[in-house]
Write a protein that holds these residues in place. Structure first.
Motif, PDB file in Angstrom:
ATOM      1  N   PRO A 172      39.422  -5.273  -7.343  1.00 39.36           N
ATOM      2  CA  PRO A 172      39.917  -3.918  -7.300  1.00 39.36           C
ATOM      3  C   PRO A 172      41.246  -3.566  -7.707  1.00 39.36           C
ATOM      4  N   GLU A 173      42.125  -4.737  -7.718  1.00 42.64           N
ATOM      5  CA  GLU A 173      43.435  -4.670  -8.111  1.00 42.64           C
ATOM      6  C   GLU A 173      43.600  -4.677  -9.714  1.00 42.64           C
ATOM      7  N   GLY A 174      42.231  -4.870 -10.521  1.00 44.96           N
ATOM      8  CA  GLY A 174      42.267  -4.627 -11.654  1.00 44.96           C
ATOM      9  C   GLY A 174      42.240  -3.205 -12.313  1.00 44.96           C
ATOM     10  N   GLN A 175      42.175  -2.171 -11.262  1.00 43.60           N
ATOM     11  CA  GLN A 175      42.289  -0.771 -11.707  1.00 43.60           C
ATOM     12  C   GLN A 175      43.861  -0.332 -11.998  1.00 43.60           C
ATOM     13  N   ALA A 176      44.786  -1.423 -11.714  1.00 45.89           N
ATOM     14  CA  ALA A 176      46.084  -1.058 -12.150  1.00 45.89           C
ATOM     15  C   ALA A 176      46.368  -0.793 -13.546  1.00 45.89           C
ATOM     16  N   MET A 177      47.141   0.368 -13.959  1.00 48.72           N
ATOM     17  CA  MET A 177      47.258   0.521 -15.185  1.00 48.72           C
ATOM     18  C   MET A 177      48.781   0.917 -15.682  1.00 48.72           C
ATOM     19  N   ARG A 178      49.393   0.169 -16.550  1.00 49.56           N
ATOM     20  CA  ARG A 178      50.579   0.595 -17.205  1.00 49.56           C
ATOM     21  C   ARG A 178      50.791   0.842 -18.375  1.00 49.56           C
ATOM     22  N   ILE A 179      51.389   1.965 -18.710  1.00 49.33           N
ATOM     23  CA  ILE A 179      51.689   2.463 -20.110  1.00 49.33           C
ATOM     24  C   ILE A 179      53.014   2.273 -20.729  1.00 49.33           C
ATOM     25  N   LEU A 180      53.075   1.623 -21.823  1.00 45.21           N
ATOM     26  CA  LEU A 180      54.714   1.648 -22.437  1.00 45.21           C
ATOM     27  C   LEU A 180      54.797   2.355 -23.596  1.00 45.21           C
ATOM     28  N   ASP A 181      56.164   2.524 -23.809  1.00 45.73           N
ATOM     29  CA  ASP A 181      56.325   2.939 -25.283  1.00 45.73           C
ATOM     30  C   ASP A 181      56.408   2.013 -26.192  1.00 45.73           C
ATOM     31  N   THR A 182      56.501   2.506 -27.486  1.00 43.64           N
ATOM     32  CA  THR A 182      56.548   1.134 -28.383  1.00 43.64           C
ATOM     33  C   THR A 182      57.765   0.482 -28.263  1.00 43.64           C
ATOM     34  N   ASP A 183      58.925   0.891 -27.775  1.00 41.04           N
ATOM     35  CA  ASP A 183      60.022   0.090 -27.561  1.00 41.04           C
ATOM     36  C   ASP A 183      60.117  -0.764 -26.319  1.00 41.04           C
ATOM     37  N   GLY A 184      58.882  -0.683 -25.445  1.00 40.46           N
ATOM     38  CA  GLY A 184      58.966  -1.462 -24.264  1.00 40.46           C
ATOM     39  C   GLY A 184      59.055  -0.643 -22.982  1.00 40.46           C
ATOM     40  N   THR A 185      59.593   0.633 -23.025  1.00 41.78           N
ATOM     41  CA  THR A 185      59.960   1.525 -21.975  1.00 41.78           C
ATOM     42  C   THR A 185      58.622   1.718 -21.197  1.00 41.78           C
ATOM     43  N   VAL A 186      58.706   1.589 -19.864  1.00 40.70           N
ATOM     44  CA  VAL A 186      57.675   1.676 -19.060  1.00 40.70           C
ATOM     45  C   VAL A 186      57.364   3.406 -18.612  1.00 40.70           C
ATOM     46  N   LEU A 187      56.230   3.773 -19.326  1.00 41.08           N
ATOM     47  CA  LEU A 187      56.140   5.231 -19.089  1.00 41.08           C
ATOM     48  C   LEU A 187      55.305   5.826 -17.814  1.00 41.08           C
ATOM     49  N   ARG A 188      54.399   4.885 -17.653  1.00 38.77           N
ATOM     50  CA  ARG A 188      53.547   5.204 -16.422  1.00 38.77           C
ATOM     51  C   ARG A 188      53.205   3.845 -15.863  1.00 38.77           C
ATOM     52  N   ASP A 189      53.124   3.592 -14.469  1.00 34.01           N
ATOM     53  CA  ASP A 189      52.749   2.393 -13.769  1.00 34.01           C
ATOM     54  C   ASP A 189      51.915   2.821 -12.521  1.00 34.01           C
ATOM     55  N   TRP A 190      50.639   3.081 -12.921  1.00 37.20           N
ATOM     56  CA  TRP A 190      49.669   3.188 -11.646  1.00 37.20           C
ATOM     57  C   TRP A 190      49.308   2.003 -11.104  1.00 37.20           C
ATOM     58  N   GLN A 191      49.268   2.026  -9.692  1.00 37.62           N
ATOM     59  CA  GLN A 191      48.592   1.033  -8.993  1.00 37.62           C
ATOM     60  C   GLN A 191      47.668   1.530  -7.755  1.00 37.62           C
ATOM     61  N   PRO A 192      46.571   0.745  -7.642  1.00 37.71           N
ATOM     62  CA  PRO A 192      45.457   1.080  -7.019  1.00 37.71           C
ATOM     63  C   PRO A 192      45.976   1.421  -5.499  1.00 37.71           C
ATOM     64  N   ARG A 193      45.326   2.402  -4.874  1.00 39.79           N
ATOM     65  CA  ARG A 193      45.839   2.293  -3.174  1.00 39.79           C
ATOM     66  C   ARG A 193      45.011   1.606  -2.331  1.00 39.79           C
TER      67      ARG A 193
END
Length: 343
Positions: free
Chosen positions: A21-42
């Motif tokens: 279930p922890e595999g539901q975590a999703m992180r999205i980065l910009d091409t320069d490495g900036t973290v744009l979104r970081d979703w963690q499962p409840r």
């Protein structure tokens, strides 16, 4: 959908033991490495747990008698004794019902449909990292427990954690199907951009040459953050996977004794739906046939109608999703994830 099917098969408890279930975590980065979104499962969220495909296959097969290595060459419905199946070893057998659950390039599908998969315009090149936590701890932290994705103009890099420290990495980009035959013309790559001297643009790229593929991908994603490029730089091997789909509204005139399910029936972009649909369809078809032993053909016909309606909806959703994920406007990918997460 997949968990519903597993429940019907009495396998849900075993699945929950193996899944992540922890595999539901999703992180999205910009091409320069900036973290744009970081979703963690409840806590307790098991809506979309991950499981390795091999583990899922073994779980579903269980004690079943599977005859491996018997490739099918042709399926012929309407014979006197039923549906004739010809095998690659020269043998042939007849059956009351043949279910084509044999994937994108189904050998069963031609018996009932003339449709063939067509290229989406998006290619994926897959590589992998092993023992990532010990060998590449910085990348392990970047990926987290689930996935990390980076979206640029008409291209993306996605990494997904599997079990046992194994990570799948996908470089995705829009290009003609024969992109590798002329890197300069199709992808705008040239020696000045950093391709190794042994990559001959006129001769094209040998997709079996690991180092040449690695060099071309690093050039294609030149300027992206170093950790993102490291996902490609440390890949062990590269597999070329152009993305194909069947027509969104693929149906066929019912043929007694033969049907399709899964990718054989409705190949769509790989956005987390295909395996789940196939599992649920298998369960529903089994229930339908078991409930109508006197008229299995009518049960199959009803199953097909139900499958077409649901698969058509998902085919539209995933086709639109692919257009947004590998897009001239990277903000479309971010907006798509925002829509999914909010729902």
């Amino acid at each position: 959908m997949g968990q519903l099917a597993l429940g019907k098969a009495g396998l849900l408890e075993e699945f929950q033991t193996l899944s992540r279930p922890e595999g539901q975590a999703m992180r999205i980065l910009d091409t320069d490495g900036t973290v744009l979104r970081d979703w963690q499962p409840r806590p307790g969220d098991r809506a979309n747990p991950e499981i390795d495909r091999g583990q899922l296959r073994d779980l579903l097969l269980g004690p079943l008698d599977v005859q491996w290595g018997r490739g099918v060459t042709e399926v012929v419905p309407g014979t006197r004794d039923g549906v004739l199946v010809r095998f690659a070893d020269g043998r042939q057998e007849t059956f009351d019902l043949v279910i084509g659950a044999d994937g994108a390039w189904s050998r069963v599908r031609p018996a009932i449909s003339s449709a063939t998969p067509h290229y989406t315009g998006v290619t994926s090149v897959e590589t992998s990292l092993d023992d990532v936590d010990a060998r590449h701890p910085d990348l392990a932290r970047l990926i987290g427990d689930g996935s990390v994705a980076v979206y640029g103009v008409n291209r993306a890099v996605v990494a997904q954690r599997n079990s046992g420290g194994h990570v799948k990495v996908y470089a995705q980009f829009r290009a003609p199907l024969d992109w590798h035959t002329n890197l300069d013309r199709h992808l705008g790559l040239n020696r000045r951009a950093g391709l190794d001297a042994d990559v001959d643009m006129d001769a094209g790229l040998d997709l079996a040459d690991v180092e040449a593929v690695r060099s071309s991908l690093l050039t294609l994603f030149d300027g992206w953050a170093a950790p993102v490029l490291d996902l490609l730089r440390h890949g062990a091997a590269f597999v070329h996977r152009p993305l194909y789909v069947l027509p969104v509204s693929h149906t066929w005139a019912h043929v007694p004794g033969v049907t399709l399910l899964g990718d054989a029936a409705h190949l769509m972009p790989p956005l987390g739906v295909g395996a789940n649909l196939a599992m649920l369809e298998g369960a529903e078809l089994a229930e339908s046939v078991a409930a109508a032993p006197g008229d299995p053909d009518e049960a199959v016909r009803a199953f097909e109608e139900q499958m077409w309606a649901r698969a058509g909806r998902w085919a539209k959703i995933t086709a639109a999703g692919l257009e947004r994920l590998v897009s001239p406007d990277p903000t479309e990918a971010l907006a798509l994830f925002d829509d999914v997460q909010s729902s």
